[in-house]
Design an enzyme around this catalytic site. Structure first.
Site, PDB file in Angstrom:
ATOM      1  N   ASP A  91     -10.690 -37.087  -2.667  1.00 26.24           N
ATOM      2  CA  ASP A  91     -11.872 -36.828  -2.537  1.00 26.24           C
ATOM      3  C   ASP A  91     -12.802 -36.307  -2.990  1.00 26.24           C
ATOM      4  OD1 ASP A  91      -9.863 -34.729  -1.504  1.00 26.24           O
ATOM      5  OD2 ASP A  91     -11.605 -34.757   0.437  1.00 26.24           O
ATOM      6  N   GLU A 131     -10.770 -23.243  -7.735  1.00 19.65           N
ATOM      7  CA  GLU A 131      -9.530 -24.653  -7.263  1.00 19.65           C
ATOM      8  C   GLU A 131      -9.505 -25.861  -8.358  1.00 19.65           C
ATOM      9  OE1 GLU A 131     -11.135 -27.848  -4.007  1.00 19.65           O
ATOM     10  OE2 GLU A 131     -12.796 -27.493  -4.534  1.00 19.65           O
TER      11      GLU A 131
END
Length: 549
Positions: free
Chosen positions: A326, A509
């Site tokens: 996403d 991340e």
């Protein structure tokens, strides 16, 4: 690297006419019914009760007021707040005072809610630590305990300790956790592996599936189904025997295949699509078609610019979140516009590879238990899925797997998701060899492999590299005998992460790996997060295999 652009298409091509759930959705949650009768809470001895109400359902117009005025910079903040008193009393108070001339929304929220804590932000790394030492010392910082649960919060209580990714993410996530577990096993943290195994099995037993994460607002969707891979890891590391999870694997499979038997050709229901030749393949889905609690304002704004019914856009945004990617050009009609998202219209290669693994795992464990009929049934299901994937998702001309647009009956974009069939052993050797050439020429960089070759501003696109994609590519190519490519990706990725760690003393991340010095990855709906669960897990596992970079 060739810079590619995607062309937008006319709105005439985008109509939906055969999806059973677009006209009427029997699974849609009705807000008025939920207010009158809350679900019975799942009880865990010694812990406050959880229930299934999302913050949007619970606080209604108060929730919309807070989110629409952007009271907090991050839309996830308010859904993660915990009430200081009974939520119904808070809503009643709000309705009494909201029209007063001196009403202050911020003060009202601060008086009635506990703001979420970011415990990992208090951690200060020791610059003298090696990368391996840094990761091993982070596990306790990223661990949450069952007693951390607060009554009426959106956090779903779990019976055992669990690992969170870090940063803004103070809950456990389904597919993230598998890659985190790889590192826990390498660090010798079998205690946490057992806890997480029990937690995921518990969620399947209580919710019928593993939610996106342990928040009420994640219950309406799952994430890439990697529980079969977790079970394999538990068995390999001697944490839990695979046999004990056969029923859980079957329950997860039933969730993903719900409604398949009743589908006619070219029809879809929830996660399942019946293809023109009668075969069954799967897509990502969310049972709700409302703005996501955790990205409410962003979703409302995206829908405004779509030119489509908002509920369709919300569903596709939610399904995109269920994919774990996403967002990405994989799900967009026009790569420059998130409003063109059409997630539910694509048959993803990674999802169907993971489900092939699930079918194979059920067959293998059934064989161990002597359940021959079940073994035969699921071996046939796995064989049928592989045949369907080869028919619809294998691009023989270009030698790679691609997603499939089942509305338009054409192949979609190439991405790093194409390596998942190798990771689960679904490809043949010729396919693996041809795919290796494509990955080398289109995705491989000195920093690792990129998610895609398209620059869109979305975080799961060029120039970003993500830890789970590196791990699956490394192991996938090595499984098919291409040690050279697997090792090259591994060394490139370790070099990327270590370079950033030496400068900033943290893992993050995602990383910008397209040309030049590796740096923070960009894009997405929120600022870059550090911590970071699955990066730690993959890097720790790679250090065990290749040594410190």
């Amino acid at each position: 690297m060739l810079h590619q652009k995607l062309n937008p298409t006319s709105s005439e091509d985008l109509t939906i006419d055969v999806d059973l759930l677009y006209e009427t959705d029997p699974c849609e949650l009705k807000l008025d019914e939920m207010i009158e009768a809350e679900p019975e809470p799942e009880m865990i001895e010694g812990l406050p009760a959880s229930d299934a109400l999302t913050p949007a359902d619970r606080y209604l117009e108060l929730f919309e007021h807070v989110q629409s005025t952007k009271l907090f910079p991050d839309s996830k903040t308010f859904p993660d707040c915990a009430p200081k008193m009974d939520p119904l009393d808070i809503l009643i108070r709000y309705r009494k005072v909201r029209r007063h001339r001196d009403f202050d929304l911020r003060r009202f929220v601060e008086n009635h809610f506990w703001l979420p804590e970011t415990l990992s932000s208090e951690y200060v790394s020791n610059p003298e630590n090696s990368l391996k030492e840094h990761i091993d010392q982070l596990w306790p910082i990223l661990t949450r305990e069952p007693q951390d649960h607060i009554p009426w919060s959106s956090l779903l209580a779990l019976p055992q300790s669990y690992i969170v990714p870090g940063g803004r993410f103070s809950e456990t996530y389904y597919w993230d956790s598998y890659f985190t577990m790889l590192g826990l096993a390498e660090s010798g943290r079998e205690d946490l592996l057992k806890c997480m195994a029990d937690n995921f099995a518990w969620m399947i037993e209580n919710y019928g599936h593993i939610p996106n994460g342990n928040r009420t607002y994640y219950l309406s969707r799952s994430q890439p189904p990697v529980f079969a891979l977790m079970v394999e890891l538990f068995e390999e590391d001697g944490v839990r025997g695979a046999r004990r999870y056969l029923d859980h694997l079957k329950m997860e499979y039933a969730f993903w295949m719900d409604g398949a038997e009743s589908l006619a050709l070219n029809q879809a229901y929830r996660h399942v699509v019946r293809m023109p030749d009668g075969s069954l393949l799967n897509r990502y889905w969310d049972d709700r078609d409302t703005p996501r609690d955790e990205s409410w304002l962003e979703d409302v704004e995206t829908a405004k610019h779509s030119g489509r019914p908002p509920n369709e856009v919300y569903r596709d945004l939610r399904a995109g979140a269920a994919s774990g990617w996403d967002y990405s050009s994989r799900w967009l009609r026009d790569a420059g516009r998130l409003a063109s998202i059409r997630t539910t219209q694509f048959i993803p290669i990674d999802l169907n590879a993971f489900l092939y693994k699930l079918e194979s795992a059920i067959a293998n464990i059934s064989a161990l238990k002597g359940e021959r009929d079940t073994e035969a049934l699921f071996r046939q299901k796995a064989s049928d899925r592989r045949a369907a994937v080869n028919h619809y998702l294998w691009d023989d001309e270009n030698g790679c797997y691609r997603d499939y647009d089942w509305r338009r009956e054409e192949m979609a974009l190439f991405s790093a998701a194409s390596i998942v069939p190798l990771y689960v052993g679904m490809a043949n050797h010729e396919q693996a060899d041809r795919l290796a050439n494509v990955v080398r020429s289109r995705l491989l960089t000195p920093g690792g492999i990129m998610a895609t070759e398209y620059e869109t501003g979305e975080q799961w696109d060029k120039p970003n590299g993500w830890a789970p994609l590196q791990w699956m590519a490394i192991q996938g190519f090595k499984l098919y005998g291409d040690d050279m490519l697997g090792d090259e990706i591994a060394h490139n990725w370790l070099k990327t992460v270590n370079h950033f760690y030496q400068e900033h003393h943290k893992l993050i991340e995602k990383y910008h790996i397209s040309g030049g010095t590796p740096r923070e990855g960009g894009g997405g709906e929120y600022p870059l997060q550090d911590g970071f669960g699955w990066t730690n897990g993959v890097v720790r596992r790679l250090i065990g295999l290749y040594g410190e970079p």
